[in-house]
Design an enzyme around this catalytic site. Structure first.
Site, PDB file in Angstrom:
ATOM      1  N   LEU A 323     -27.042  -2.455 -11.564  1.00  0.00           N
ATOM      2  CA  LEU A 323     -25.941  -1.498 -11.714  1.00  0.00           C
ATOM      3  C   LEU A 323     -24.980  -1.823 -10.577  1.00  0.00           C
ATOM      4  O   LEU A 323     -25.244  -1.481  -9.420  1.00  0.00           O
ATOM      5  CB  LEU A 323     -26.455  -0.055 -11.630  1.00  0.00           C
ATOM      6  CG  LEU A 323     -27.508   0.323 -12.668  1.00  0.00           C
ATOM      7  CD1 LEU A 323     -27.966   1.762 -12.473  1.00  0.00           C
ATOM      8  CD2 LEU A 323     -26.970   0.135 -14.092  1.00  0.00           C
ATOM      9  N   PRO A 324     -23.855  -2.487 -10.862  1.00  0.00           N
ATOM     10  CA  PRO A 324     -23.109  -3.227  -9.840  1.00  0.00           C
ATOM     11  C   PRO A 324     -22.239  -2.375  -8.912  1.00  0.00           C
ATOM     12  O   PRO A 324     -21.000  -2.440  -8.950  1.00  0.00           O
ATOM     13  CB  PRO A 324     -22.256  -4.180 -10.683  1.00  0.00           C
ATOM     14  CG  PRO A 324     -22.039  -3.444 -11.964  1.00  0.00           C
ATOM     15  CD  PRO A 324     -23.306  -2.685 -12.214  1.00  0.00           C
ATOM     16  N   CYS A 325     -22.888  -1.624  -8.027  1.00  0.00           N
ATOM     17  CA  CYS A 325     -22.137  -0.836  -7.050  1.00  0.00           C
ATOM     18  C   CYS A 325     -21.453  -1.727  -6.014  1.00  0.00           C
ATOM     19  O   CYS A 325     -20.558  -1.266  -5.288  1.00  0.00           O
ATOM     20  CB  CYS A 325     -23.039   0.186  -6.370  1.00  0.00           C
ATOM     21  SG  CYS A 325     -24.470  -0.511  -5.525  1.00  0.00           S
ATOM     22  N   HIS A 326     -21.847  -3.014  -5.925  1.00  0.00           N
ATOM     23  CA  HIS A 326     -21.175  -3.922  -4.983  1.00  0.00           C
ATOM     24  C   HIS A 326     -19.730  -4.194  -5.401  1.00  0.00           C
ATOM     25  O   HIS A 326     -18.930  -4.665  -4.587  1.00  0.00           O
ATOM     26  CB  HIS A 326     -21.945  -5.252  -4.881  1.00  0.00           C
ATOM     27  CG  HIS A 326     -22.004  -6.027  -6.156  1.00  0.00           C
ATOM     28  ND1 HIS A 326     -22.908  -5.730  -7.161  1.00  0.00           N
ATOM     29  CD2 HIS A 326     -21.261  -7.087  -6.601  1.00  0.00           C
ATOM     30  CE1 HIS A 326     -22.733  -6.582  -8.164  1.00  0.00           C
ATOM     31  NE2 HIS A 326     -21.739  -7.410  -7.857  1.00  0.00           N
TER      32      HIS A 326
END
Length: 356
Positions: A323-326
């Site tokens: 889940l690409p919170c970056h």
């Protein structure tokens, strides 16, 4: 991977349950008085320090399937002995599987042990199927009251990273390892482990130790790049598939993950933020306000007010990278708030945007 044959619910065991226990045939012989059953329950509650439960086969079941519990052998080592008495051997596997799951995850135990009389073959067969390893026997350690004979007790044990309900795979990248954990129904956690990082008591490091990824001082080894990923034999197939996709991502051959997610923690708001993260395209960045706007649109002013809470939810994301919170940054392009560290966040964005 083993799955429970039926859903098991646990209710605290009480002395007042003696007549229910007797009716269900959980303690033998059943022709004894209810007062003797109360005495046995009192002793079990004392031995287990009240960590004992009745196991039921369904939400509306009247009679329990088993008495279960554990007695802590060592708090620091997170080691405990399991106690199980079932009414029917057919339900034994489901009960033990559910109890193991409860002890490993709700009570954070690392090792569970069980002593089984040598004539209880159905117990031994079930425990072997579930991954328990035989470690020896206690010679003539059990008195069979029905025959008056003393029998050997077989000692078996299971470690949390060996159990079949969940597993971790480790994918190497330039700064360390990406560790991803999941069950057969989906992924539930991931974490970046740096080269030289010292082990803690998390499930990730427990699996890393058994997989041979720690050096003699308990730190993540530096030379990890000979394989696409590393995992124990008991690791669920979905976790292996996740590791394969992540390995392709780091190799520049995959941009989108196609993986089931099964996250049980978090508030409804946090879950809504985590779900929205999946909308951010590969190689693209959003601000926290941009992400908040996806939840409040068309109200931009509400998005501004919500952006701080969105940032906190991103920081608590249990599945970074998947889940690409970056891909969420501060105003003006500032890199802030990433659980893996800002250098790893920068590395991931450089990898996606610049092709590094």
């Amino acid at each position: 991977m083993m799955q429970p044959e039926q859903s098991i619910r646990f209710e605290p065991l009480r002395v007042s349950d003696a007549s229910l226990v007797k009716k269900a045939g959980l303690l033998l012989p059943t022709d004894r008085s209810t007062s003797l059953f109360r005495d046995e329950i009192r002793q079990l509650l004392k031995d287990c320090r009240h960590q004992s439960w009745l196991a039921y086969g369904s939400a509306d079941a009247d009679l329990p399937l088993a008495i279960t519990g554990y007695s802590l052998s060592d708090l620091q080592d997170r080691r405990a002995a399991m106690h199980v008495a079932v009414s029917d051997s057919i339900s034994l596997e489901a009960v033990i599987l559910a109890l193991v799951d409860k002890l490993f995850w709700e009570h954070n135990l690392y090792r569970v042990e069980m002593l089984v009389p040598q004539d209880q073959q159905h117990y031994l067969e079930v425990l072997n199927r579930l991954g328990f390893k035989r470690e020896g026997s206690l010679r003539n350690g059990f008195l069979d009251q029905s025959s008056g004979r003393h029998l050997d007790l077989i000692a078996l044990a299971l470690l949390r990273p060996e159990q079949s309900l969940a597993g971790v795979a480790f994918v190497p990248f330039r700064l360390g390892l990406f560790a991803i954990a999941g069950r057969n129904n989906g992924l539930f956690a991931s974490r970046f482990l740096r080269h030289g990082e010292t082990a803690d008591q998390s499930f990730f490091f427990e699996c890393a130790e058994l997989a041979g990824l720690l050096d003699d001082s308990g730190k993540i080894k530096f030379d990890m790049k000979s394989k696409d990923y590393t995992a124990l034999d008991s690791t669920p197939q979905i976790v292996l598939e996740a590791a394969s996709q992540v390995s392709a991502y780091f190799a520049g051959k995959r941009e989108v993950f196609d993986l089931p997610v099964s996250i049980e923690i978090g508030s409804d708001f946090q879950k809504s933020v985590w779900k929205t993260l999946d909308r951010i395209p590969y190689g693209t960045t959003w601000t926290y306000e941009d992400l908040a706007f996806q939840l409040t649109q068309p109200d931009q002013s509400a998005a501004k007010r919500l952006s701080r809470a969105v940032g906190s939810a991103c920081a608590a994301n249990p599945l970074p990278l998947i889940l690409p919170c970056h891909r969420v940054i501060g105003k003006g392009g500032k890199l802030v708030g990433f659980s893996g560290g800002l250098d790893i966040k920068e590395y991931l964005l450089d990898h996606e945007i610049m092709g590094y």
